[in-house]
Design a protein around this motif. Structure first.
Motif, mmCIF file in Angstrom:
data_model
loop_
_atom_site.group_PDB
_atom_site.id
_atom_site.type_symbol
_atom_site.label_atom_id
_atom_site.label_comp_id
_atom_site.label_asym_id
_atom_site.label_seq_id
_atom_site.Cartn_x
_atom_site.Cartn_y
_atom_site.Cartn_z
ATOM 1 N N ALA A 208 8.028 -7.385 4.002
ATOM 2 C CA ALA A 208 6.714 -8.038 3.904
ATOM 3 C C ALA A 208 5.625 -7.077 3.465
ATOM 4 C CB ALA A 208 6.356 -8.670 5.249
ATOM 5 N N GLY A 209 5.620 -5.867 4.017
ATOM 6 C CA GLY A 209 4.583 -4.893 3.667
ATOM 7 C C GLY A 209 4.656 -4.474 2.220
ATOM 8 N N PHE A 210 5.881 -4.247 1.742
ATOM 9 C CA PHE A 210 6.051 -3.843 0.347
ATOM 10 C C PHE A 210 5.696 -4.982 -0.591
ATOM 11 C CE2 PHE A 210 8.448 -3.015 -3.535
ATOM 12 C CZ PHE A 210 8.085 -1.691 -3.786
ATOM 13 N N ALA A 211 6.104 -6.205 -0.231
ATOM 14 C CA ALA A 211 5.777 -7.374 -1.054
ATOM 15 C C ALA A 211 4.267 -7.533 -1.172
ATOM 16 C CB ALA A 211 6.394 -8.635 -0.446
ATOM 17 N N SER A 212 3.559 -7.285 -0.065
ATOM 18 C CA SER A 212 2.089 -7.391 -0.066
ATOM 19 C C SER A 212 1.466 -6.362 -0.995
ATOM 20 C CB SER A 212 1.558 -7.221 1.356
ATOM 21 O OG SER A 212 0.144 -7.271 1.371
ATOM 22 N N SER A 213 2.016 -5.136 -1.000
ATOM 23 C CA SER A 213 1.471 -4.090 -1.872
ATOM 24 C C SER A 213 1.689 -4.425 -3.342
ATOM 25 C CB SER A 213 2.114 -2.734 -1.548
ATOM 26 O OG SER A 213 3.472 -2.690 -1.963
ATOM 27 N N LEU A 214 2.813 -5.091 -3.648
ATOM 28 C CA LEU A 214 3.062 -5.519 -5.027
ATOM 29 C C LEU A 214 2.096 -6.614 -5.448
ATOM 30 C CD1 LEU A 214 6.950 -5.706 -5.464
ATOM 31 C CD2 LEU A 214 5.373 -4.125 -6.560
ATOM 32 N N GLN A 215 1.886 -7.578 -4.551
ATOM 33 C CA GLN A 215 0.991 -8.693 -4.853
ATOM 34 C C GLN A 215 -0.443 -8.222 -5.073
ATOM 35 O OE1 GLN A 215 1.895 -11.063 -1.400
ATOM 36 N NE2 GLN A 215 3.246 -12.440 -2.531
ATOM 37 N N SER A 216 -0.849 -7.202 -4.318
ATOM 38 C CA SER A 216 -2.222 -6.683 -4.445
ATOM 39 C C SER A 216 -2.338 -5.593 -5.504
ATOM 40 C CB SER A 216 -2.696 -6.131 -3.097
ATOM 41 O OG SER A 216 -1.866 -5.066 -2.662
ATOM 42 N N LYS A 217 -1.203 -5.307 -6.191
ATOM 43 C CA LYS A 217 -1.152 -4.292 -7.261
ATOM 44 C C LYS A 217 -1.585 -2.914 -6.763
ATOM 45 C CE LYS A 217 -2.052 -7.734 -10.870
ATOM 46 N NZ LYS A 217 -2.923 -8.130 -12.002
ATOM 47 N N ASN A 218 -1.228 -2.609 -5.507
ATOM 48 C CA ASN A 218 -1.555 -1.313 -4.910
ATOM 49 C C ASN A 218 -0.371 -0.379 -5.130
ATOM 50 O OD1 ASN A 218 -2.201 0.871 -3.292
ATOM 51 N ND2 ASN A 218 -3.053 -0.372 -1.640
ATOM 52 N N LYS A 219 -0.347 0.293 -6.285
ATOM 53 C CA LYS A 219 0.790 1.136 -6.640
ATOM 54 C C LYS A 219 0.940 2.313 -5.690
ATOM 55 C CE LYS A 219 3.087 3.516 -10.442
ATOM 56 N NZ LYS A 219 3.074 3.868 -11.876
ATOM 57 N N THR A 220 -0.185 2.871 -5.218
ATOM 58 C CA THR A 220 -0.117 4.002 -4.289
ATOM 59 C C THR A 220 0.631 3.612 -3.019
ATOM 60 O OG1 THR A 220 -2.229 4.857 -5.123
ATOM 61 C CG2 THR A 220 -1.467 5.696 -3.003
ATOM 62 N N MET A 221 0.289 2.444 -2.474
ATOM 63 C CA MET A 221 0.965 1.969 -1.268
ATOM 64 C C MET A 221 2.430 1.647 -1.558
ATOM 65 S SD MET A 221 0.953 1.337 1.927
ATOM 66 C CE MET A 221 -0.808 1.428 2.339
ATOM 67 N N SER A 222 2.695 1.069 -2.712
ATOM 68 C CA SER A 222 4.074 0.741 -3.088
ATOM 69 C C SER A 222 4.922 2.006 -3.173
ATOM 70 C CB SER A 222 4.102 0.003 -4.428
ATOM 71 O OG SER A 222 3.468 -1.246 -4.340
ATOM 72 N N MET A 223 4.366 3.075 -3.755
ATOM 73 C CA MET A 223 5.084 4.342 -3.883
ATOM 74 C C MET A 223 5.356 4.956 -2.511
ATOM 75 S SD MET A 223 3.380 6.160 -7.235
ATOM 76 C CE MET A 223 4.585 7.490 -7.215
ATOM 77 N N PHE A 224 4.408 4.785 -1.601
ATOM 78 C CA PHE A 224 4.567 5.313 -0.250
ATOM 79 C C PHE A 224 5.674 4.555 0.500
ATOM 80 C CE2 PHE A 224 3.467 4.851 4.283
ATOM 81 C CZ PHE A 224 3.583 6.174 4.693
ATOM 82 N N LEU A 225 5.636 3.232 0.423
ATOM 83 C CA LEU A 225 6.581 2.405 1.175
ATOM 84 C C LEU A 225 7.997 2.476 0.613
ATOM 85 C CD1 LEU A 225 4.390 -0.785 1.778
ATOM 86 C CD2 LEU A 225 4.999 0.963 3.449
ATOM 87 N N ILE A 226 8.110 2.603 -0.709
ATOM 88 C CA ILE A 226 9.442 2.548 -1.322
ATOM 89 C C ILE A 226 10.302 3.748 -0.944
ATOM 90 C CG2 ILE A 226 9.028 3.770 -3.514
ATOM 91 C CD1 ILE A 226 10.559 1.482 -4.896
ATOM 92 N N VAL A 227 9.673 4.863 -0.608
ATOM 93 C CA VAL A 227 10.420 6.050 -0.187
ATOM 94 C C VAL A 227 11.147 5.773 1.131
ATOM 95 C CG1 VAL A 227 10.233 8.451 0.561
ATOM 96 C CG2 VAL A 227 8.886 7.655 -1.381
ATOM 97 N N GLY A 228 10.431 5.176 2.097
ATOM 98 C CA GLY A 228 11.043 4.831 3.371
ATOM 99 C C GLY A 228 12.114 3.765 3.215
ATOM 100 N N LEU A 229 11.862 2.787 2.341
ATOM 101 C CA LEU A 229 12.843 1.729 2.099
ATOM 102 C C LEU A 229 14.114 2.296 1.465
ATOM 103 C CD1 LEU A 229 10.447 -1.068 0.786
ATOM 104 C CD2 LEU A 229 11.761 -1.126 2.912
ATOM 105 N N ALA A 230 13.941 3.264 0.560
ATOM 106 C CA ALA A 230 15.093 3.890 -0.090
ATOM 107 C C ALA A 230 15.934 4.660 0.926
ATOM 108 C CB ALA A 230 14.629 4.826 -1.208
ATOM 109 N N SER A 231 15.265 5.342 1.853
ATOM 110 C CA SER A 231 15.967 6.092 2.894
ATOM 111 C C SER A 231 16.807 5.150 3.765
ATOM 112 C CB SER A 231 14.958 6.857 3.753
ATOM 113 O OG SER A 231 15.611 7.527 4.808
ATOM 114 N N ASN A 232 16.198 4.033 4.179
ATOM 115 C CA ASN A 232 16.912 3.047 5.006
ATOM 116 C C ASN A 232 18.065 2.417 4.233
ATOM 117 O OD1 ASN A 232 15.134 3.501 7.103
ATOM 118 N ND2 ASN A 232 13.799 1.788 6.564
#
Length: 241
Positions: A208-232
């Protein structure tokens, strides 16, 4: 002499095997986009075999082809496109195609700066009309009258159509993500194997958090969240946790 004949037979057999492999056909899946929006109703034809297909509401299509075949893409409002299926695409059985909308040259029009010209004011669309996606329109149609709403509710069609809406939203988000980062970033930085990139993208848009960052076009937040998602994702992939 006998050894030479044996080697010749092996060589001819190997050459025939390679030739057969080169002509191998299989189903190739693809998705057609334009500025991260899936395109429905695009005509696809394999110019070699004359087999044709058409994209669905998510821009997806399937067609029988082999390496080196040329696919032709066409539609009324988009520039025609021809694409050769390369070795890597054929191996993966998946391609992504980007089409460009045709530009229409308009004659110069002088508009009064004080006038308010819009599709609503001109009566082209009803005032305040909500724009619906193809899947949302199906839900609206299924529930537009009390009778339809009741029948579709008890038949399970409404529930099914609402699931299609959710899938459509996720597919649009995944398409946006596809153009946000290059494959090199997934492979080298996030350590996602190339053949699992698309699967990882679907995994990301479920968050949900990553989807929200995509919808709001917040690339900085998307880059931050995707690192944790990749680890998991990698941990589950390797250790099954």
């Amino acid at each position: 002499m006998k050894n030479n004949i044996t080697l010749l037979i092996i060589f001819l057999f190997f050459a025939q095997f390679l030739s057969a492999q080169a002509g191998l056909e299989k189903w190739v899946k693809g998705q057609i986009m334009s500025e991260a929006i899936p395109l429905e109703g695009i005509n696809i034809i394999n110019t070699s075999s004359k087999i044709n297909s058409i994209s669905d509401q998510y821009g997806n299509f399937s067609i029988v082809a082999k390496e080196g075949d040329v696919l032709s893409f066409s539609a009324a409002d988009y520039e025609s496109l021809r694409k050769i299926i390369n070795k890597q695409e054929f191996k993966l059985g998946s391609i992504v195609v980007n089409m460009t909308a045709t530009s229409v040259e308009l004659k110069e029009v002088i508009i009064n700066g004080n006038s308010e010209i819009s599709a609503e004011n001109l009566g082209i669309i009803p005032r305040g009309q909500i724009k619906l996606t193809p899947a949302e329109r199906k839900v609206y149609t299924a529930t537009s009258t009390p009778t339809d709403a009741l029948l579709n509710y008890f038949s399970g069609r409404t529930k099914m159509l609402k699931k299609e809406v959710e899938l459509e939203k996720k597919e649009v988000l995944r398409a946006k993500l596809e153009y946000l980062f290059e494959d090199k970033y997934y492979i080298e930085t996030l350590k996602i194997p190339e053949e699992l990139i698309k699967g990882f993208q679907y995994y990301c848009v479920e968050d949900a958090g990553f989807a929200s960052s995509l919808q709001s076009k917040n690339k900085t937040m998307s880059m931050f969240l995707i690192v944790g998602l990749a680890s998991n994702y990698n941990q589950k992939r390797v250790y099954g946790k």
